[in-house]
Design an enzyme around this catalytic site. Sequence first.
Site, PDB file in Angstrom:
ATOM      1  N   ARG A 104      -1.851  -1.685 -19.008  1.00 61.61           N
ATOM      2  CA  ARG A 104      -3.108  -0.956 -18.890  1.00 61.61           C
ATOM      3  C   ARG A 104      -2.983   0.040 -17.739  1.00 61.61           C
ATOM      4  O   ARG A 104      -2.641  -0.356 -16.620  1.00 61.61           O
ATOM      5  CB  ARG A 104      -4.274  -1.908 -18.599  1.00 61.61           C
TER       6      ARG A 104
ATOM      7  N   THR B  53      -3.880   7.171 -21.574  1.00 62.54           N
ATOM      8  CA  THR B  53      -3.697   5.795 -21.125  1.00 62.54           C
ATOM      9  C   THR B  53      -2.280   5.406 -21.524  1.00 62.54           C
ATOM     10  O   THR B  53      -1.623   6.105 -22.308  1.00 62.54           O
ATOM     11  CB  THR B  53      -4.685   4.821 -21.785  1.00 62.54           C
TER      12      THR B  53
ATOM     13  N   GLU C 161      -0.583   4.760  -0.548  1.00 60.71           N
ATOM     14  CA  GLU C 161      -1.427   5.944  -0.826  1.00 60.71           C
ATOM     15  C   GLU C 161      -0.627   7.223  -0.594  1.00 60.71           C
ATOM     16  O   GLU C 161       0.247   7.275   0.268  1.00 60.71           O
ATOM     17  CB  GLU C 161      -2.662   5.916   0.078  1.00 60.71           C
TER      18      GLU C 161
ATOM     19  N   TYR D  20       0.856  -1.191   0.000  1.00 64.61           N
ATOM     20  CA  TYR D  20       0.000   0.000   0.000  1.00 64.61           C
ATOM     21  C   TYR D  20       0.888   1.236   0.000  1.00 64.61           C
ATOM     22  O   TYR D  20       1.869   1.293   0.748  1.00 64.61           O
ATOM     23  CB  TYR D  20      -0.891   0.034   1.244  1.00 64.61           C
TER      24      TYR D  20
ATOM     25  N   ASP E  26      -6.916  14.992 -23.850  1.00 64.56           N
ATOM     26  CA  ASP E  26      -6.882  13.552 -23.581  1.00 64.56           C
ATOM     27  C   ASP E  26      -6.233  12.915 -24.809  1.00 64.56           C
ATOM     28  O   ASP E  26      -6.856  12.795 -25.869  1.00 64.56           O
ATOM     29  CB  ASP E  26      -8.325  13.065 -23.386  1.00 64.56           C
TER      30      ASP E  26
ATOM     31  N   LYS F 102      -2.382   1.948 -25.179  1.00 62.11           N
ATOM     32  CA  LYS F 102      -2.851   1.982 -26.572  1.00 62.11           C
ATOM     33  C   LYS F 102      -1.621   2.132 -27.469  1.00 62.11           C
ATOM     34  O   LYS F 102      -0.758   1.264 -27.459  1.00 62.11           O
ATOM     35  CB  LYS F 102      -3.865   3.113 -26.745  1.00 62.11           C
TER      36      LYS F 102
END
Length: 483
Positions: free
Chosen positions: A284, A275, A71, A69, A246, A278
């Site tokens: 991903r 992203t 965060e 973790y 974007d 692509k």
Amino acid sequence: MSTDSGTITPESRAYRAALEVIGQVEPGIAAAISAELRDQRASLKLIASENYASPAVLLAMGNWLSDKYAEGTIGRRFYAGCANIDTVEAIASEHARELFGAQHAYVQPHSGIDANLVAYWAILAHRIESPALEQAGARQVNDLSEQDWAQLRRSLGNQRLMGMSLDAGGHLTHGFRPNISGKMFDQRGYGTDPQTGLLDYDAVRSAAKEFRPLILVAGYSAYPRLINFAVMREIADEVGATLMVDMAHFAGLVAGKVLTGDFDPVPNASVVTTTTHKSLRGPRGGLVLGDAEFADQVDRGCPMVLGGPLGNIIAAKAVALAEARQPSFRDYAQRIVENARALAEGLLRRGATLVTGGTDNHLVLLDVSGYGVTGRQAESALLESGIVTNRNSIPQDPNGAWFTSGIRLGTPALTTRGFGPSELDEVAELIVTVLKGTSQKPAASGSPSKVHYILADGVAAEVNSRAADLLAKHPLYPSIDLS
Ligand code: DSN
């Protein structure tokens, strides 16, 4: 490839061992992983948003960085023991900044939608929340009086966003009404010229002057042409909007320096999202890039908007970004565009209708209505013939966004396999052969079905066989042998 223990490649060894370990716990999953490789090897992948990540990228995802973790972000974690995640995040961020020439890079978003949400909240925080806090003499929202808090919430919930509408090629998250972006903002879409299918900057300018958005979004998931981001920036500046781009679909073309100057979003926009899987050919995931003035708010993405960062995925992003900084990636990006052009020309020569009449980027939007079928029927008939595509609406689509009248085709994946323009021309022939051989099957009621179709005898077999010949010339993951 020899399976002799002396010549087996490291990739084959790694995946055989991994599948053996997984298979001991859940054989069904090991089998599905192997089947996916078989399926991907055996089909012509033309989904414009997909690609094949390298074995190094794939392997970077499967490890214990996933167990941690972390965060927060570097220097501001909510958990102890994050030294290695800090290293991974710092390497990924540096590659992203260097590759794209960005002042700031945030590498945690789990997807493009997440990246867009982080960007929207960062812009709202910078432009609406921070001035409100300052005016109220508060350090953070918890310090606001109930009255000031209510006022701030009203302000945050009533801002305007303008993006390319979905049926013109924009994305759901650019203000499509049913999407959260269309609900959290007062939104208006801009379209394309009904005659040419091209973006009309004068129309965008006059709509922006009338609507006066806080955020002007540029970018697309199904527009086959380039966007002049310098002009979009001028429009944003004229109306006091923040330009957000974007670039999820064309990030690989930006990284590969095919899109430069006015067509490069990074120097022209304040915030850029993408992203990583692509045309950029990574795992991903998503990224937010942008001007330093938004950095503090962007870095609060987790835990304000996102769940905990995925250290293993960020590691794979770093590997992919390192690959994209190699000179060979520029050649790859150039070939994506040449292949898309060859595909478009091959389709046009065989009588197909393309939205905007062609392409300047990595994708082609094929209007299938002239073949008497819906996008859904075309997608299914092509899949049966070994060609994987996705249906997509075209501007003013009479069949709506579910059945559609279009097929979106993209060349990043086949370019990764090594396909060249003459092979894309043959792919065009295969697509047209399937479409000419497809017809609507009447539904039980007797009315034309938008789903069921009939493929003429022999077409699927012939196209599958010719596709297999093409695929055999360019094996996928040649270094991996699972047998
Ligand atoms: N699903 C992506 C695409 O196919 O373009 C966008 O979210």
